[in-house]
Design an enzyme around this catalytic site. Structure first.
Site, mmCIF file in Angstrom:
data_model
loop_
_atom_site.group_PDB
_atom_site.id
_atom_site.type_symbol
_atom_site.label_atom_id
_atom_site.label_comp_id
_atom_site.label_asym_id
_atom_site.label_seq_id
_atom_site.Cartn_x
_atom_site.Cartn_y
_atom_site.Cartn_z
ATOM 1 N N ALA A 37 24.016 -0.528 -19.812
ATOM 2 C CA ALA A 37 24.259 -1.972 -19.765
ATOM 3 C C ALA A 37 24.932 -2.497 -21.040
ATOM 4 C CB ALA A 37 22.932 -2.695 -19.547
ATOM 5 N N ASN A 84 15.493 -0.025 -21.238
ATOM 6 C CA ASN A 84 16.135 1.243 -21.580
ATOM 7 C C ASN A 84 17.246 1.009 -22.597
ATOM 8 O OD1 ASN A 84 14.994 3.435 -19.704
ATOM 9 N ND2 ASN A 84 15.250 1.656 -18.396
ATOM 10 N N HIS A 96 22.765 -9.260 -23.478
ATOM 11 C CA HIS A 96 22.363 -8.314 -24.525
ATOM 12 C C HIS A 96 23.121 -8.694 -25.779
ATOM 13 C CE1 HIS A 96 20.808 -5.505 -21.428
ATOM 14 N NE2 HIS A 96 21.779 -6.043 -20.726
HETATM 15 N N1 LIG Z 1 20.407 2.608 -19.584
HETATM 16 C C1 LIG Z 1 20.568 1.359 -19.154
HETATM 17 O O1 LIG Z 1 21.291 0.548 -19.776
HETATM 18 C C2 LIG Z 1 19.899 0.928 -17.903
HETATM 19 C C3 LIG Z 1 18.962 1.723 -17.267
HETATM 20 N N2 LIG Z 1 18.374 1.314 -16.110
HETATM 21 C C4 LIG Z 1 17.364 2.191 -15.508
HETATM 22 O O2 LIG Z 1 17.956 2.970 -14.467
HETATM 23 C C5 LIG Z 1 16.951 3.304 -13.494
HETATM 24 C C6 LIG Z 1 17.435 2.962 -12.082
HETATM 25 O O3 LIG Z 1 17.679 1.572 -12.013
HETATM 26 P P1 LIG Z 1 17.868 0.832 -10.591
HETATM 27 O O4 LIG Z 1 18.743 1.608 -9.708
HETATM 28 O O5 LIG Z 1 18.207 -0.579 -10.894
HETATM 29 O O6 LIG Z 1 16.360 0.881 -10.047
HETATM 30 P P2 LIG Z 1 15.860 0.644 -8.562
HETATM 31 O O7 LIG Z 1 14.418 0.260 -8.688
HETATM 32 O O8 LIG Z 1 16.788 -0.233 -7.803
HETATM 33 O O9 LIG Z 1 15.951 2.116 -7.910
HETATM 34 C C7 LIG Z 1 15.264 3.229 -8.398
HETATM 35 C C8 LIG Z 1 14.945 4.119 -7.221
HETATM 36 O O10 LIG Z 1 14.492 5.385 -7.705
HETATM 37 C C9 LIG Z 1 13.260 5.698 -7.068
HETATM 38 N N3 LIG Z 1 12.441 6.530 -7.948
HETATM 39 C C10 LIG Z 1 11.725 6.156 -9.037
HETATM 40 N N4 LIG Z 1 11.088 7.211 -9.564
HETATM 41 C C11 LIG Z 1 11.407 8.288 -8.783
HETATM 42 C C12 LIG Z 1 11.046 9.650 -8.798
HETATM 43 N N5 LIG Z 1 10.199 10.121 -9.731
HETATM 44 N N6 LIG Z 1 11.554 10.473 -7.860
HETATM 45 C C13 LIG Z 1 12.393 10.003 -6.903
HETATM 46 N N7 LIG Z 1 12.771 8.697 -6.809
HETATM 47 C C14 LIG Z 1 12.277 7.846 -7.748
HETATM 48 C C15 LIG Z 1 12.601 4.356 -6.780
HETATM 49 O O11 LIG Z 1 11.638 4.477 -5.776
HETATM 50 P P3 LIG Z 1 10.347 3.498 -5.832
HETATM 51 O O12 LIG Z 1 10.870 2.114 -5.591
HETATM 52 O O13 LIG Z 1 9.486 4.062 -4.748
HETATM 53 O O14 LIG Z 1 9.758 3.628 -7.202
HETATM 54 C C16 LIG Z 1 13.830 3.538 -6.344
HETATM 55 O O15 LIG Z 1 14.157 3.773 -4.998
HETATM 56 C C17 LIG Z 1 15.691 2.520 -13.900
HETATM 57 O O16 LIG Z 1 14.810 3.351 -14.648
HETATM 58 C C18 LIG Z 1 16.255 1.419 -14.787
HETATM 59 O O17 LIG Z 1 15.306 0.901 -15.678
HETATM 60 C C19 LIG Z 1 18.730 0.148 -15.497
HETATM 61 C C20 LIG Z 1 19.659 -0.673 -16.087
HETATM 62 C C21 LIG Z 1 20.269 -0.385 -17.360
HETATM 63 O O1 LIG Z 2 20.539 -3.547 -16.964
HETATM 64 C C1 LIG Z 2 20.113 -4.153 -17.960
HETATM 65 O O2 LIG Z 2 20.493 -5.303 -18.252
HETATM 66 C C2 LIG Z 2 19.168 -3.475 -18.912
HETATM 67 C C3 LIG Z 2 18.055 -2.795 -18.284
HETATM 68 O O3 LIG Z 2 17.626 -3.106 -17.193
HETATM 69 C C4 LIG Z 2 17.444 -1.704 -19.029
HETATM 70 O O4 LIG Z 2 17.811 -1.521 -20.192
HETATM 71 O O5 LIG Z 2 16.582 -0.998 -18.457
#
Ligand SMILES: NC(=O)C1=CN([C@@H]2O[C@H](COP(=O)(O)OP(=O)(O)OC[C@H]3O[C@@H](n4cnc5c(N)ncnc54)[C@H](OP(=O)(O)O)[C@@H]3O)[C@@H](O)[C@H]2O)C=CC1
Ligand SMILES: O=C([O-])CC(=O)C(=O)O
Length: 263
Positions: free
Chosen positions: A117, A181, A210
């Site tokens: 992000a 994250n 951010h």
């Molecule tokens: N690095 C960055 O800047 C950012 C990182 N992120 C991170 O990226 C990840 C994905 O985000 P996003 O797509 O929005 O999340 P969502 O909640 O939309 O989707 C995540 C999916 O993964 C599934 N899931 C979670 N844990 C597992 C597992 N152990 N095995 C299999 N499936 C699993 C969830 O199922 P269930 O709903 O059943 O848990 C859900 O269907 C998150 O951890 C988020 O915090 C997001 C934004 C920015």
């Molecule tokens: O997507 C964003 O704005 C940031 C976020 O959720 C994360 O860092 O997990």
């Protein structure tokens, strides 16, 4: 056809799949047991990490959760499979971080930590060498991204902004694994000891914003991102999937895949 792996099928994963032409990539998707979302024709489900590894994908993208990073990434790296991780906050756990680094060395596979992000991480990596560098990271999202957290504190941010947290990036990433994250991506770039984090639920926020303020002998910098939320998840910036797709394309040297002029 190129085979790629994906862990999770939420907001980011859906955007990643749709960013590639369906006739260029076969996706193997590791889902939670019992999950049965509707999937495009070029996506098949595997139930266990061993099946994903046996299929020898060119790379795997984690877009699931910090828990999924801990459970699956060491095995993928040990098997020599390059892995792109969205839930970088998992590395706030120093033991897991060391285990993942060792797995990468033993399997000779790269762990790719995309900017997600954020932007400006190249600047932070450059000033990491300066002992006086100090960085303040502020995450500001509308109350809809913080509904559960505000309710559990008996707070409302409908009228005024609420500061939910001030502390270290590791504390932030562990306390808010679905929202912070990015705080740990800042820490990985410049060094956790140089970073302080603020988290604000703000009714005036027009997107997921951010702010990175940096100060060092090299000068001062202010990076400010106002990201549109993902249509599938208000906690997540739509930019994150774009960043993961860009990282994947770099990793694979995308001449491998015909992007149909969308490069
Ligand atoms: N690095 C960055 O800047 C950012 C990182 N992120 C991170 O990226 C990840 C994905 O985000 P996003 O797509 O929005 O999340 P969502 O909640 O939309 O989707 C995540 C999916 O993964 C599934 N899931 C979670 N844990 C597992 C597992 N152990 N095995 C299999 N499936 C699993 C969830 O199922 P269930 O709903 O059943 O848990 C859900 O269907 C998150 O951890 C988020 O915090 C997001 C934004 C920015
Ligand atoms: O997507 C964003 O704005 C940031 C976020 O959720 C994360 O860092 O997990």
């Amino acid at each position: 056809m190129t085979t790629l792996g994906l862990i999770g099928y939420g907001a980011i994963a859906r955007d990643i799949v749709s960013a590639f032409p369906p006739d260029a990539v076969d996706w193997l998707m590791l889902l939670r047991e019992g999950a049965s979302p509707e999937l495009p024709a070029n996506v098949s489900v595997v139930a266990r990490i061993e099946q994903l590894i046996e299929a020898k994908p060119l790379a795997v993208v984690e877009a699931a959760s910090q828990g999924a990073v801990a459970t699956y990434i060491p095995a993928l790296l040990e098997a020599g499979i390059p892995t792109v991780v969205a839930s970088v906050g998992a590395l706030a756990d120093a033991t897991l971080h060391a285990r993942i680094a060792a797995a990468g060395r033993s399997g000779g596979a790269r762990l790719i930590l995309p900017a997600g992000a954020l932007g400006g991480l190249d600047y932070l990596r450059a000033i990491a060498a300066l002992p006086d560098a100090r960085v303040r990271y502020t995450s500001r999202k509308p109350p809809t991204a913080w509904e559960a957290e505000l309710a559990s504190l008996g707070l409302s941010a409908e009228r005024d902004a609420v500061t939910l947290f001030e502390g270290t990036p590791a504390e932030a990433a562990s306390a808010y694994p679905k929202n912070l994250n990015a705080a740990f991506a800042v820490a990985l770039a410049v060094g956790a000891e140089k970073v302080t984090v603020r988290v604000i639920a703000d009714p005036k926020a027009t997107g997921n914003s951010h702010e990175i303020e940096a100060e060092s002998a090299a000068g001062t910098a202010l990076f400010s991102m106002v990201n549109a939320p993902s249509p599938g998840n208000p906690k997540t910036s739509a930019l994150t999937a774009l960043s993961l797709v860009a990282a994947l394309r770099d990793l694979l040297d995308m001449d491998l895949l015909d992007m149909g002029g969308r490069r």
